[in-house]
Design a protein around this motif. Sequence first.
Motif, PDB file in Angstrom:
ATOM      1  N   ASP A  18       0.833  -1.209   0.000  1.00 26.19           N
ATOM      2  CA  ASP A  18       0.000   0.000   0.000  1.00 26.19           C
ATOM      3  C   ASP A  18       0.871   1.263   0.000  1.00 26.19           C
ATOM      4  O   ASP A  18       0.612   2.205  -0.754  1.00 26.19           O
ATOM      5  N   ILE A  19       1.908   1.264   0.815  1.00 29.46           N
ATOM      6  CA  ILE A  19       2.836   2.408   0.853  1.00 29.46           C
ATOM      7  C   ILE A  19       3.566   2.523  -0.484  1.00 29.46           C
ATOM      8  O   ILE A  19       3.728   3.621  -1.024  1.00 29.46           O
ATOM      9  N   PHE A  20       3.992   1.398  -1.040  1.00 31.59           N
ATOM     10  CA  PHE A  20       4.681   1.392  -2.328  1.00 31.59           C
ATOM     11  C   PHE A  20       3.786   2.005  -3.411  1.00 31.59           C
ATOM     12  O   PHE A  20       4.239   2.840  -4.199  1.00 31.59           O
ATOM     13  N   VAL A  21       2.530   1.606  -3.452  1.00 36.11           N
ATOM     14  CA  VAL A  21       1.579   2.124  -4.440  1.00 36.11           C
ATOM     15  C   VAL A  21       1.405   3.629  -4.274  1.00 36.11           C
ATOM     16  O   VAL A  21       1.419   4.386  -5.259  1.00 36.11           O
ATOM     17  N   LYS A  22       1.252   4.079  -3.041  1.00 38.53           N
ATOM     18  CA  LYS A  22       1.067   5.522  -2.791  1.00 38.53           C
ATOM     19  C   LYS A  22       2.308   6.316  -3.200  1.00 38.53           C
ATOM     20  O   LYS A  22       2.199   7.405  -3.773  1.00 38.53           O
ATOM     21  N   LYS A  23       3.477   5.770  -2.921  1.00 38.65           N
ATOM     22  CA  LYS A  23       4.713   6.462  -3.319  1.00 38.65           C
ATOM     23  C   LYS A  23       4.866   6.461  -4.841  1.00 38.65           C
ATOM     24  O   LYS A  23       5.369   7.429  -5.410  1.00 38.65           O
ATOM     25  N   LEU A  24       4.424   5.387  -5.497  1.00 35.31           N
ATOM     26  CA  LEU A  24       4.442   5.372  -6.962  1.00 35.31           C
ATOM     27  C   LEU A  24       3.569   6.496  -7.512  1.00 35.31           C
ATOM     28  O   LEU A  24       3.939   7.156  -8.484  1.00 35.31           O
ATOM     29  N   LYS A  25       2.415   6.718  -6.893  1.00 43.59           N
ATOM     30  CA  LYS A  25       1.526   7.801  -7.339  1.00 43.59           C
ATOM     31  C   LYS A  25       2.182   9.155  -7.152  1.00 43.59           C
ATOM     32  O   LYS A  25       2.030  10.055  -7.975  1.00 43.59           O
ATOM     33  N   ASP A  26       2.924   9.310  -6.056  1.00 48.74           N
ATOM     34  CA  ASP A  26       3.590  10.590  -5.775  1.00 48.74           C
ATOM     35  C   ASP A  26       4.816  10.817  -6.652  1.00 48.74           C
ATOM     36  O   ASP A  26       5.016  11.915  -7.162  1.00 48.74           O
ATOM     37  N   TYR A  27       5.654   9.787  -6.809  1.00 42.51           N
ATOM     38  CA  TYR A  27       6.970   9.966  -7.430  1.00 42.51           C
ATOM     39  C   TYR A  27       7.194   9.172  -8.705  1.00 42.51           C
ATOM     40  O   TYR A  27       8.238   9.324  -9.351  1.00 42.51           O
ATOM     41  N   GLY A  28       6.278   8.258  -9.037  1.00 44.67           N
ATOM     42  CA  GLY A  28       6.546   7.347 -10.138  1.00 44.67           C
ATOM     43  C   GLY A  28       7.680   6.416  -9.739  1.00 44.67           C
ATOM     44  O   GLY A  28       8.032   6.298  -8.561  1.00 44.67           O
ATOM     45  N   ALA A  29       8.274   5.777 -10.714  1.00 37.09           N
ATOM     46  CA  ALA A  29       9.379   4.850 -10.450  1.00 37.09           C
ATOM     47  C   ALA A  29      10.710   5.600 -10.508  1.00 37.09           C
ATOM     48  O   ALA A  29      11.657   5.178 -11.164  1.00 37.09           O
ATOM     49  N   SER A  30      10.774   6.715  -9.778  1.00 38.28           N
ATOM     50  CA  SER A  30      11.990   7.542  -9.770  1.00 38.28           C
ATOM     51  C   SER A  30      13.208   6.772  -9.281  1.00 38.28           C
ATOM     52  O   SER A  30      14.347   7.123  -9.620  1.00 38.28           O
ATOM     53  N   TRP A  31      12.995   5.722  -8.531  1.00 36.65           N
ATOM     54  CA  TRP A  31      14.085   4.874  -8.035  1.00 36.65           C
ATOM     55  C   TRP A  31      14.811   4.132  -9.148  1.00 36.65           C
ATOM     56  O   TRP A  31      15.892   3.587  -8.922  1.00 36.65           O
ATOM     57  N   ARG A  32      14.280   4.141 -10.359  1.00 39.85           N
ATOM     58  CA  ARG A  32      14.938   3.442 -11.470  1.00 39.85           C
ATOM     59  C   ARG A  32      16.334   3.996 -11.755  1.00 39.85           C
ATOM     60  O   ARG A  32      17.165   3.327 -12.324  1.00 39.85           O
TER      61      ARG A  32
END
Length: 179
Positions: A18-32
């Motif tokens: 759930d946290i991962f999904v919310k962070k994806l909405k905020d930042y996208g996959a910026s960790w790439r």
Amino acid sequence: MPTDTVKQFDKALALCRDIFVKKLKDYGASWRIMRPCSITDQIYIKAKRIRSLETKGQAMVNEGILPEFIAIVNYGIIGVIQLELGYADTVDIDNEKALQLYDTHIADTRSLMIAKNHDYDEAWRSMRINSYTDLILSKIQRTKQIEDHDGVTVISEGIDANYMDMVNYAVFGIIKLTE
């Protein structure tokens, strides 16, 4: 293996997802753009903060230990994804693909936990939370050594296995903190 462990594990994983999904909405996959060694260092920062809070008994920033264990789970899975795909110079996957990769690797990590938990006979239940922290920190040191050797090991498991172990110890911490 007791069904409770699988149910508790799945509940903790759902919280992390759930946290991962919310962070994806905020930042996208910026960790790439992060190289695996940077992800290892990010996990190190989270584990060091947990150890600091365990030792000092108080936080100056209004976040406790639980969010840090959740972050270790998510960064650990990101680390496995980065090992699979390699890092990128830009965000090269959409949120749907990122979540698909997350789900695939969290399922593999869950399977590893089930197998090891069978062999170790629920030993994690008798452990203290600070032992999970110390084991994660130890796995980080091992991972850094392997990274320094360009991923080559003589006899030991690779970086991916260490990330998965870190994730599983962090999930055990989440379970203990939320029981």
